[in-house]
Design a protein around this motif. Structure first.
Motif, PDB file in Angstrom:
ATOM      1  N   PHE A 325     -39.397 -21.476   3.163  1.00 26.12           N
ATOM      2  CA  PHE A 325     -40.566 -22.183   3.673  1.00 26.12           C
ATOM      3  C   PHE A 325     -41.486 -22.703   2.560  1.00 26.12           C
ATOM      4  N   ILE A 326     -41.134 -22.410   1.312  1.00 28.46           N
ATOM      5  CA  ILE A 326     -41.844 -22.949   0.162  1.00 28.46           C
ATOM      6  C   ILE A 326     -40.800 -23.561  -0.772  1.00 28.46           C
ATOM      7  N   SER A 327     -41.085 -24.751  -1.307  1.00 25.01           N
ATOM      8  CA  SER A 327     -40.079 -25.491  -2.079  1.00 25.01           C
ATOM      9  C   SER A 327     -39.715 -24.817  -3.390  1.00 25.01           C
ATOM     10  N   SER A 328     -40.687 -24.257  -4.092  1.00 21.01           N
ATOM     11  CA  SER A 328     -40.399 -23.608  -5.376  1.00 21.01           C
ATOM     12  C   SER A 328     -41.222 -22.334  -5.482  1.00 21.01           C
ATOM     13  N   PRO A 329     -40.595 -21.186  -5.268  1.00 25.59           N
ATOM     14  CA  PRO A 329     -41.328 -19.915  -5.260  1.00 25.59           C
ATOM     15  C   PRO A 329     -41.948 -19.599  -6.618  1.00 25.59           C
ATOM     16  N   GLY A 330     -43.134 -19.030  -6.581  1.00 24.86           N
ATOM     17  CA  GLY A 330     -43.826 -18.657  -7.809  1.00 24.86           C
ATOM     18  C   GLY A 330     -44.726 -17.473  -7.553  1.00 24.86           C
ATOM     19  N   PRO A 331     -45.618 -17.172  -8.471  1.00 24.32           N
ATOM     20  CA  PRO A 331     -46.486 -15.990  -8.332  1.00 24.32           C
ATOM     21  C   PRO A 331     -47.454 -16.081  -7.155  1.00 24.32           C
ATOM     22  N   LYS A 332     -47.743 -17.312  -6.675  1.00 24.59           N
ATOM     23  CA  LYS A 332     -48.672 -17.488  -5.557  1.00 24.59           C
ATOM     24  C   LYS A 332     -47.935 -17.785  -4.244  1.00 24.59           C
ATOM     25  N   LEU A 333     -46.712 -17.284  -4.159  1.00 24.74           N
ATOM     26  CA  LEU A 333     -45.851 -17.585  -3.013  1.00 24.74           C
ATOM     27  C   LEU A 333     -46.493 -17.178  -1.689  1.00 24.74           C
ATOM     28  N   ARG A 334     -47.017 -15.964  -1.604  1.00 27.75           N
ATOM     29  CA  ARG A 334     -47.599 -15.475  -0.351  1.00 27.75           C
ATOM     30  C   ARG A 334     -48.806 -16.317   0.072  1.00 27.75           C
ATOM     31  N   LYS A 335     -49.646 -16.654  -0.900  1.00 24.64           N
ATOM     32  CA  LYS A 335     -50.820 -17.456  -0.595  1.00 24.64           C
ATOM     33  C   LYS A 335     -50.415 -18.851  -0.131  1.00 24.64           C
ATOM     34  N   GLN A 336     -49.422 -19.447  -0.808  1.00 19.49           N
ATOM     35  CA  GLN A 336     -48.947 -20.776  -0.437  1.00 19.49           C
ATOM     36  C   GLN A 336     -48.384 -20.781   0.985  1.00 19.49           C
ATOM     37  N   LEU A 337     -47.606 -19.751   1.305  1.00 17.64           N
ATOM     38  CA  LEU A 337     -46.987 -19.692   2.632  1.00 17.64           C
ATOM     39  C   LEU A 337     -48.042 -19.496   3.718  1.00 17.64           C
ATOM     40  N   LYS A 338     -49.015 -18.642   3.443  1.00 17.10           N
ATOM     41  CA  LYS A 338     -50.081 -18.399   4.423  1.00 17.10           C
ATOM     42  C   LYS A 338     -50.865 -19.676   4.690  1.00 17.10           C
ATOM     43  N   GLU A 339     -51.166 -20.425   3.623  1.00 16.89           N
ATOM     44  CA  GLU A 339     -51.880 -21.684   3.784  1.00 16.89           C
ATOM     45  C   GLU A 339     -51.026 -22.723   4.492  1.00 16.89           C
ATOM     46  N   GLY A 340     -49.729 -22.759   4.176  1.00 15.64           N
ATOM     47  CA  GLY A 340     -48.818 -23.699   4.827  1.00 15.64           C
ATOM     48  C   GLY A 340     -48.694 -23.438   6.319  1.00 15.64           C
ATOM     49  N   LEU A 341     -48.609 -22.153   6.696  1.00 10.26           N
ATOM     50  CA  LEU A 341     -48.536 -21.794   8.117  1.00 10.26           C
ATOM     51  C   LEU A 341     -49.831 -22.152   8.841  1.00 10.26           C
ATOM     52  N   LEU A 342     -50.962 -21.969   8.188  1.00  9.26           N
ATOM     53  CA  LEU A 342     -52.242 -22.318   8.803  1.00  9.26           C
ATOM     54  C   LEU A 342     -52.319 -23.832   9.048  1.00  9.26           C
ATOM     55  N   THR A 343     -51.834 -24.624   8.086  1.00  4.02           N
ATOM     56  CA  THR A 343     -51.805 -26.084   8.256  1.00  4.02           C
ATOM     57  C   THR A 343     -50.886 -26.467   9.412  1.00  4.02           C
TER      58      THR A 343
END
Length: 527
Positions: A325-343
């Motif tokens: 669900f994220i194109s390139s995983p990194g150290p902020k993966l959880r935050k990115q996914l949470k924000e993506g799901l909210l969008t």
């Protein structure tokens, strides 16, 4: 009539090695007489199956045992009115069965005194993985027309050939040359560069130099049928093929309404008249299948908006979104996914009909946040999904793999680059490059979603049964980075929707009413 019925009931029990006491026989006659005449044989079978599941201390069956069995049958029949139309089944709740060769039946592991599976069992749990896989394939192969023994008194086609499976121990210790032998076993590489065949009775080395490979992707630890001759402690293989798969309806003729699939229903949904009618009536039902739904990509989100707009007037049964669900995983993966799901949640709230009438199922990919990459894998953690589920109550963050039951249809969803891994690790790469066909045949033949060595694709030992593909379901979704495909084999659709962003925003649509799969694509301005 009662005398004839009593004789039929007693005969049915004797055929299964059981003897009815006189009071038990009289009780069963009274019970069966209340059943419509055209349903009595089926009622006797159900009671007999219930009796065999009980912890019997003797082959003599008394009235108390019969009363318990009848109560069990009544409890099962009362649940048919509560059959659920749609269920998402957690991989860690899939029921486990043990095959008893002496009774030729599958028995729930709980009734065999086997404790509940745990994530980290004792060492013998690893060996049980392959023993259980072998037992499942062996019992199925022995019933196949090529290997089933000839029934006395039956008419035999002179052109048909019959074969007999031999165990490895049949060859071990022999100093003579033995020809025309067929063995079922697991392909293993015990020594570097040398192949062996292993079953529950022993191990034997293979000579594959002149082997004719049939269709399939043959990997280490998969189960194969080898035909050839044995001499000097070496099995010289002439033909190398997969065990024949068994159609679902054949499996169910032998094992009845056992619910191998899991879910809330006490028995298999395949036998529910109510669900069959609902399935036939709902001709517009459809499932949307997407993989690599990158929620951090503006292009993907734009195409998802177009997708939801297109289906807003006719909401599908469900959307099945597979990771990553994220194109390139990194150290902020959880935050990115949470924000993506909210969008995504905010976007979906513009389509009230979709949120109310469709279900949204999310299956994690290899790079998505979670406890482990070992299979089966838990769903995305609640700390990430909590706000999305509050805004979209029809969402389910499922395990990988997960199972979906829609009416009478059984669907497996698996997100793993399994096609790519199997191609990379196969003994001999197919010459015709028809990889999807070879993959589909291998999957159903092995009766398993991941027939690879554990060091390549690790599995929790005591949850290996959650990856079984037996009996054969109606749809298997293997979301892989490999090119999209749809193959029909043994009345089962094996589908890879392909990567949504990498394949030009293409996806698959499944129509349960006629079991068809449709290729779909969201057009871009360049198209």
């Amino acid at each position: 009539m009662a005398a004839k019925l009593k004789s039929n009931i007693s005969s049915a029990f004797r055929m299964n090695g059981l003897t009815l006491r006189s009071e038990a026989s009289k009780y069963l006659v009274e019970v069966i007489l209340t059943v419509p005449e055209n349903q009595r044989d089926e009622a006797v079978e159900k009671i007999l199956e219930a009796v065999q599941k009980l912890p019997l201390k003797s082959t003599m069956i008394d009235q108390q045992i019969c009363e318990t069995a009848v109560e069990e049958c009544n409890a099962h029949s009362s649940t048919t009115d509560n059959d659920k139309v749609f269920s998402v089944i957690d991989a860690f709740t899939v029921p486990q069965f043990v095959y008893r060769s002496d009774r030729k039946k599958f028995i729930p592991s709980s009734e065999m005194g086997i404790s509940k599976p745990v994530l980290y069992p004792e060492a013998e749990g690893k060996a049980d993985i392959y023993k259980n896989r072998y037992t499942l394939i062996h019992q199925r192969t022995c019933r196949h027309d090529l290997f089933a023994p000839i029934v006395a008194g039956s008419v035999v086609d002179p052109k048909s050939r019959k074969f007999q499976l031999k165990p490895v121990e049949y060859l071990l210790g022999s100093n003579d040359k033995i020809g025309d032998i067929i063995i079922l076993g697991m392909l293993a590489q015990i020594k570097e560069g040398k192949w062996f065949l292993e079953d529950t009775t022993g191990v034997i080395q293979l000579d594959l130099s002149d082997a004719n490979f049939h269709a399939g992707l043959f990997t280490e630890n998969c189960f194969v049928l080898v035909e050839g001759w044995y001499e000097d402690n070496m099995f010289h293989v002439n033909a190398f093929g997969l065990p024949p798969p068994e159609p679902s309806h054949i499996t169910r003729t032998f094992f009845g309404n056992l619910n191998f699939f899991g879910g809330p229903n006490a028995t298999s949904v395949k036998f529910s008249d109510k669900l069959q009618q609902l399935e036939a009536d709902n001709e517009d039902a459809m499932m949307i299948l997407l993989s690599d739904v990158w929620l951090d990509s503006a292009k993907v989100m734009d195409k998802l908006y177009t997708l939801f707009s297109g289906y807003s007037e006719m909401p599908p049964t469900c959307f099945i979104f597979c990771g990553n669900f994220i194109s390139s995983p990194g150290p902020k993966l959880r935050k990115q996914l949470k924000e993506g799901l909210l969008t995504l949640a905010k976007m979906l709230q513009e389509f009230k009909d979709l949120v109310e009438q469709s279900r949204f199922i999310f299956v994690p990919g290899p790079n998505d946040p979670g406890l482990s990459t070992i299979l089966p894998r838990p769903g995305i953690p609640n700390t990430i999904t909590e706000e999305f589920c509050r805004r979209v109550p029809t969402a389910t963050f499922a395990t990988n793999p997960c199972r979906i039951q829609y009416c009478t249809q059984e669907i497996l969803v698996f997100r793993e680059d399994i096609v790519t891994k199997m191609c990379r690790n196969c003994v001999r790469f197919p010459q015709d490059n028809e990889i999807p066909t070879h993959f589909a045949k291998t999957l159903l033949s092995q009766g398993h979603l991941c027939p690879l060595p554990l060091h390549i694709s690790p599995v929790y030992w005591q949850f290996d049964h959650a990856l079984q593909v037996y009996p054969i379901p109606d749809l298997v979704v293997c979301a892989d980075k490999y090119n999209s495909f749809s193959i029909s084999h043994m009345d089962c659709n094996i589908v890879n929707p392909g990567s949504f962003p990498k394949n030009g925003f293409s996806f698959k649509v499944y129509y349960p009413v006629n079991k068809s799969v449709e290729d779909s694509k969201i057009r871009t301005t360049a198209d």
